[in-house]
Design an enzyme around this catalytic site. Structure first.
Site, mmCIF file in Angstrom:
data_model
loop_
_atom_site.group_PDB
_atom_site.id
_atom_site.type_symbol
_atom_site.label_atom_id
_atom_site.label_comp_id
_atom_site.label_asym_id
_atom_site.label_seq_id
_atom_site.Cartn_x
_atom_site.Cartn_y
_atom_site.Cartn_z
ATOM 1 N N CYS A 51 2.402 5.393 4.978
ATOM 2 C CA CYS A 51 1.147 6.108 5.211
ATOM 3 C C CYS A 51 1.246 7.233 6.242
ATOM 4 C CB CYS A 51 -0.006 5.150 5.507
ATOM 5 S SG CYS A 51 0.442 3.574 6.190
ATOM 6 N N ARG B 109 11.226 -3.575 7.337
ATOM 7 C CA ARG B 109 10.465 -4.364 8.302
ATOM 8 C C ARG B 109 11.323 -5.526 8.768
ATOM 9 N NH1 ARG B 109 4.608 -4.430 5.165
ATOM 10 N NH2 ARG B 109 4.422 -2.176 5.095
ATOM 11 N N GLN C 153 7.893 -0.035 -1.904
ATOM 12 C CA GLN C 153 6.505 -0.202 -2.309
ATOM 13 C C GLN C 153 6.165 0.816 -3.392
ATOM 14 O OE1 GLN C 153 4.808 0.570 1.616
ATOM 15 N NE2 GLN C 153 4.132 -1.560 1.708
ATOM 16 N N ASP D 33 3.726 2.631 -3.639
ATOM 17 C CA ASP D 33 2.657 2.948 -2.699
ATOM 18 C C ASP D 33 1.874 4.177 -3.137
ATOM 19 O OD1 ASP D 33 1.248 2.488 -0.437
ATOM 20 O OD2 ASP D 33 2.817 3.083 0.965
ATOM 21 N N HIS E 278 -1.589 6.650 -1.385
ATOM 22 C CA HIS E 278 -2.710 6.769 -0.458
ATOM 23 C C HIS E 278 -3.706 7.730 -1.053
ATOM 24 C CE1 HIS E 278 0.521 5.153 2.034
ATOM 25 N NE2 HIS E 278 -0.463 4.419 2.496
ATOM 26 N N LYS F 277 -9.196 -5.747 3.034
ATOM 27 C CA LYS F 277 -8.376 -5.489 1.857
ATOM 28 C C LYS F 277 -8.700 -6.442 0.731
ATOM 29 C CE LYS F 277 -4.610 -8.228 3.791
ATOM 30 N NZ LYS F 277 -3.164 -8.422 3.854
ATOM 31 N N HIS G 7 -5.203 2.594 0.938
ATOM 32 C CA HIS G 7 -3.803 2.239 0.651
ATOM 33 C C HIS G 7 -3.832 1.353 -0.580
ATOM 34 C CE1 HIS G 7 -2.672 2.723 5.075
ATOM 35 N NE2 HIS G 7 -3.976 2.602 5.121
#
Length: 650
Positions: free
Chosen positions: A341, A370, A388, A390, A392, A476, A522
Site C-alpha cells: 500500500c 514479513r 499478494q 493486491d 488498492h 475488514k 485494500h
RNA sequence: GCCGACGUAGCUCAGUGGUAGAGUGCUUCCUUGGUAAGGAAGAGGUCGUGGGUUCAAUCCCCAUCGUUGGCUCCA
C-alpha cells in the site's frame, strides 16, 4: 403460582401432558424404551439440558441422540470431565483450567506442576478413562453458592477454578459430579459415563492460561470419544484420508514447490510445475480485473525506511520485522516491503487527482516479506515471503459502498470459479473496549464499519461478525476457507482504510474546487498466491481443473520404437498451446499408465504401431479409463473445448 | 516466541551403546511389451549440526538448526 401440570410440545408439534417436575428422561421413557436408552441430552425451549433435570413449565422438547450436533457437543464435554477424572486418579494434585468441547472432540487444560508431561502417557490416560466409563457414573448437577464454590476449590488448591468462579455471579454457579470428580461447570452433560465407549487422545500442546502469553502455560490435552468403537475407527480413517490431501505432501509429490534450509524457513521455492500453475492463476485474475476497471502496476521489493515511518507500519511492526537494509551511505536504510500500500499511495501522489479520476484501482501481484513467528510457519499457508494479489482502490467517500460491493462480487466470482462453496465471510470490527489499539477517528471507524455491513447486506452475503479482529487501521471483511484438516485460513480480504490517505496526505480536487481526502480500500481475492494454491491443492486433492493443471496430458509410447511419433504428437499439441510430456522411459505401457494416473495427469495418450500408422492417439482419461482412438486434431479439439468450457463456467 | 513430538539413502520409513537396513526412485543391462507396478545387476547415507558422557554414540545427555501438533501473533 406453581404449575402442577405441564404441556410438552415435541418436534412433530404433538403435545403431551406431564406432571410438573418430570425430566426429559422420564418423557423419553414414556415414548419408548429404545429412545430412553439412546437419549444423551434434551433441548428444552431451545436450551440444551441434562436429561435428568426436572421441567416445571410448559416447554418445547427435543430429545437429542448421537446424531444431533448438540448431543455430540454435550457428549464431548462430558468426555472432557471423564478425562479430568482420569487425570486426577493418575496424577494426584493436578490443577485444571478449562475443558470444553470443540468442533471435533474436546480438550482440557491441565497444570501438572513441575512434572513434564509426555505424549507417551496418553495411552494410560485413555485406559483409565475407559475403565472409569464402565462405572456408569451419573453426571449430577448441583447448584452451589459462590461461597461454597470458593470453599471447595480453595480446599482443593485449584487457583484456576477460583479465578473462574471470581468472574461468575452468585446464584448461577453449578457443580457437576461424576464418580469422585467434581467440576465447576454450567453443563449440560450426558446421563452417565457408560455412553463413552471409545476414547482417543490425539495430541498435547502448550496453551496459555486464558490465552494470555504472560500467564502460565498449561498442558492442553486434545481427545475425541464415541459411543461406539466403530465410529472412532471410522473417524481415525477419515483423518488419515484428510492427511493425504495435505498440500505439503501433494506439493512435494507433484513437484510444485519446495523449501530449503539454506534459503531460509518460510521462503517457498516455486518449482516449474508450481510456477506454471501459479502463473495461470495470476493471468486468470489479471484478465478479470482488467474487465473490472483495475490498472496493473509494479513496484519494487524494497522501500525507503521513511516510507514506512510515514505509513505508521514502522512504529507498529518495525521491531518485529526483517530489519533494515543498509547501504554504503551512512544512515541510509531500506526495508523489505511488508505490504504494497505505501508504494501505491506514492503512485497516487504522482500527480494531482480530480474527483473525476476516482475511483483509481491499482492492482499488483506484489511480493512482500514479513517476519512471521517461527512457530507460525506452516507449508504454503503461512510463509515469510509471499505474493499478494493486491489492489488498492482510491475513491471518494460516497463511492466506498459501491466499490466494496464490487469487490465482494469479485471475491465471490473467484471462489465460485474454484468451487469454494464452504467458506465463512467474517466482518472484523474494532474491540469497543480497547479503542487505543487502533488509529483513526471514532467517526471514520463508525462510517467504515457501517459501510462494510451495508455492503455485505446488499450483496446478500451471509456473514459472522467478530469484535476486536479489525486491522489496526480499519475494519475488514475476510473470506475464510478450511483446509483438509479443518483449519480455517483467510483467503480473500477487503479492508477499508481512512488512515493511510491521512498519513500520506492524499488528496483530490472535488467538484467544489476544494481539496478532499480519498478513502482507500485494500483488497485481495486470493489473499496470497501461496495460501490460495495451498487451499486449492487440498480442495481438489491435487486434481486440478484442466485449464489450470501443469500437465494436461502425458503421451505414452507402447515401446521405444514409437518415441519419434510421440514427439510428433507432442509438437502438434504444443502448437495449440496444450501442455504435456512424453514418457520415453523403457517401461511397459501398464507401468507408464500407472505412473501417469498416480501423478494425476488428466489425459493419457497411448501411441503404438496402429496410432503411428493412422496418425491417431488412443485416449485414456484419468480415473475413467480408455476413451478410444481418435485423430490428433480430434483430441486437440476435445481438450481445447473442455478447457474452454471450464473457463466459461468460471 | 512458548509447550509437546520428530529429524536415518532422492522419497516413504524400519533399526541398534560395537561406524546401518527395507520398499520405492535413480544408473546400467536384458526385454520392445496395447491400458494401474516385466526381470537382473549396481550406485547412493560422517544416521540434521555442534558439544558432552563412554573403551566405544546414529542410539544416552546438553545445545543448536529445521520440520511438525497446538498456544500466542498475523500490516
Amino acid at each position: 403460582m406453581e404449575q402442577k401440570i405441564i404441556k410438552i410440545t415435541l418436534p412433530d408439534a404433538s403435545t403431551r401432558i406431564f406432571e410438573a417436575g418430570t425430566s426429559s428422561m422420564d418423557i423419553a421413557t414414556s415414548i419408548s424404551a429404545g429412545l430412553a436408552r439412546n437419549v444423551l441430552a434434551a433441548e428444552v425451549n431451545g436450551e440444551v439440558w441434562d436429561t435428568a433435570r426436572p421441567i416445571y413449565t410448559d416447554a418445547t422438547l427435543k430429545l437429542l441422540t448421537w446424531n444431533d450436533q448438540n448431543a455430540q457437543t454435550t457428549f464431548w464435554h462430558s468426555s472432557a470431565h471423564l478425562m479430568a477424572e482420569a487425570l486426577e486418579a493418575l496424577y494426584p494434585g493436578v490443577k485444571l483450567g478449562i475443558g470444553p468441547a470443540i468442533e471435533k472432540g474436546f480438550y482440557y487444560d491441565v497444570d501438572f506442576g513441575d512434572r513434564d508431561f509426555s505424549l507417551t502417557e496418553l495411552e494410560q490416560i485413555e485406559k483409565k478413562m475407559l475403565e472409569l466409563a464402565k462405572n456408569n457414573s451419573v453426571y449430577s448437577r448441583k447448584e452451589v453458592s459462590k461461597t461454597e464454590a470458593f470453599e471447595y476449590f480453595s480446599q482443593k488448591g485449584d487457583e484456576y477454578k477460583l479465578e473462574l468462579i471470581e468472574g461468575l455471579q452468585d446464584g448461577q454457579i453449578t457443580f457437576y459430579t461424576q464418580g469422585s470428580f467434581v467440576d465447576l461447570c454450567k453443563g449440560p452433560h450426558i446421563p452417565h459415563t457408560g455412553f463413552i465407549k471409545a476414547v482417543k487422545l490425539l495430541s498435547v500442546a502448550g496453551a496459555y492460561w486464558r490465552g494470555d502469553i504472560k500467564r502460565k502455560q498449561m498442558t492442553r490435552i486434545y481427545g475425541i470419544t464415541f459411543p461406539q468403537a466403530k465410529e472412532l475407527k471410522e473417524y481415525l480413517e477419515l483423518l488419515e484420508e484428510a492427511k493425504k490431501r495435505d498440500h505439503r505432501k501433494i506439493g512435494k509429490e507433484l513437484e510444485l514447490f519446495a523449501f530449503s534450509e539454506n534459503v531460509g524457513m518460510g521462503l517457498p521455492l516455486w518449482l516449474p510445475k508450481g510456477t506454471a500453475l501459479r502463473e495461470r492463476l495470476e493471468s486468470f485474475l489479471r484478465k478479470e480485473q482488467i474487465k473490472r476497471g483495475y490498472s496493473q502496476v509494479v513496484s519494487p521489493h524494497i522501500g525507503h525506511k521513511n516510507l514506512y515511518i510515514t505509513s505508521g507500519h514502522y512504529e507498529k511492526y518495525g521491531a518485529d520485522s526483517f530489519q533494515g537494509i543498509k547501504t554504503p551511505n551512512e544512515g541510509e536504510e531500506f526495508m523489505l516491503k511488508p505490504m504494497n500500500c505505501p508504494h501505491h499511495c506514492e503512485m497516487y501522489k504522482t500527480k494531482p487527482r480530480s474527483y473525476r479520476d476516482l475511483p483509481l484501482r491499482l492492482a499488483e501481484f506484489g511480493t512482500v516479506y514479513r517476519y512471521e513467528q517461527s512457530g507460525e510457519l506452516h507449508g504454503l499457508t503461512r510463509v515469510r515471503g509471499f505474493t499478494q494479489d493486491d489492489a488498492h482502490i482510491f475513491c471518494r467517500p460516497d463511492q466506498v459502498k459501491f466499490e466494496f460491493i464490487n469487490v465482494i462480487n469479485l471475491v465471490l466470482f473467484v471462489f465460485n470459479a474454484f468451487g469454494f462453496k464452504d467458506f465463512t465471510a467474517q466482518i472484523s470490527l474494532r474491540d469497543p473496549d480497547n479503542k487505543t489499539k487502533y488509529v483513526g477517528s471514532d467517526e471514520n471507524w463508525e462510517i467504515a464499519e457501517r459501510q462494510i455491513q451495508e455492503a455485505a447486506t446488499e450483496t446478500g452475503l451471509k456473514t459472522v461478525t467478530e469484535l476486536g479482529e479489525a486491522a489496526f487501521y480499519g475494519p475488514k471483511l475476510d473470506f475464510m476457507v478450511k483446509d483438509a484438516l479443518g483449519r480455517k485460513w483467510q483467503l480473500g480480504t477487503v479492508q477499508v482504510d481512512y488512515n493511510l490517505p491521512e498519513r500520506f496526505s492524499l488528496e483530490y480536487v472535488g467538484a467544489d474546487n476544494q481539496k478532499h481526502r480519498p478513502v482507500m480500500i485494500h483488497r485481495a481475492p486470493f489473499g496470497s498466491m501461496e495460501r490460495f494454491v495451498a487451499v486449492l491443492i487440498e480442495h481438489c486433492a491435487g486434481n486440478f481443473p484442466l485449464w489450470l493443471t501443469p500437465e494436461q496430458f502425458a503421451i505414452l509410447p507402447i515401446s521405444e520404437k514409437y518415441n519419434d511419433y510421440a514427439q510428433e504428437v507432442l509438437q502438434a499439441l504444443q502448437a495449440q498451446e496444450l501442455r504435456g510430456v512424453v514418457d520415453e522411459r523403457n517401461e511397459k505401457i501398464g507401468r507408464k499408465i500407472r505412473d501417469a494416473e498416480v501423478s494425476k495427469v488428466p489425459f493419457m495418450l497411448v501411441v503404438g504401431e496402429q496410432e503411428a500408422a493412422s496418425k491417431t492417439v488412443a485416449v485414456r482419461r484419468k480415473g475413467q479409463g480408455d476413451l478410444g482412438t481418435m485423430e490428433i486434431a480430434a483430441f486437440i479439439s476435445r481438450l481445447s473445448s473442455e478447457v474452454n468450457q471450464e473457463l466459461t463456467l468460471v
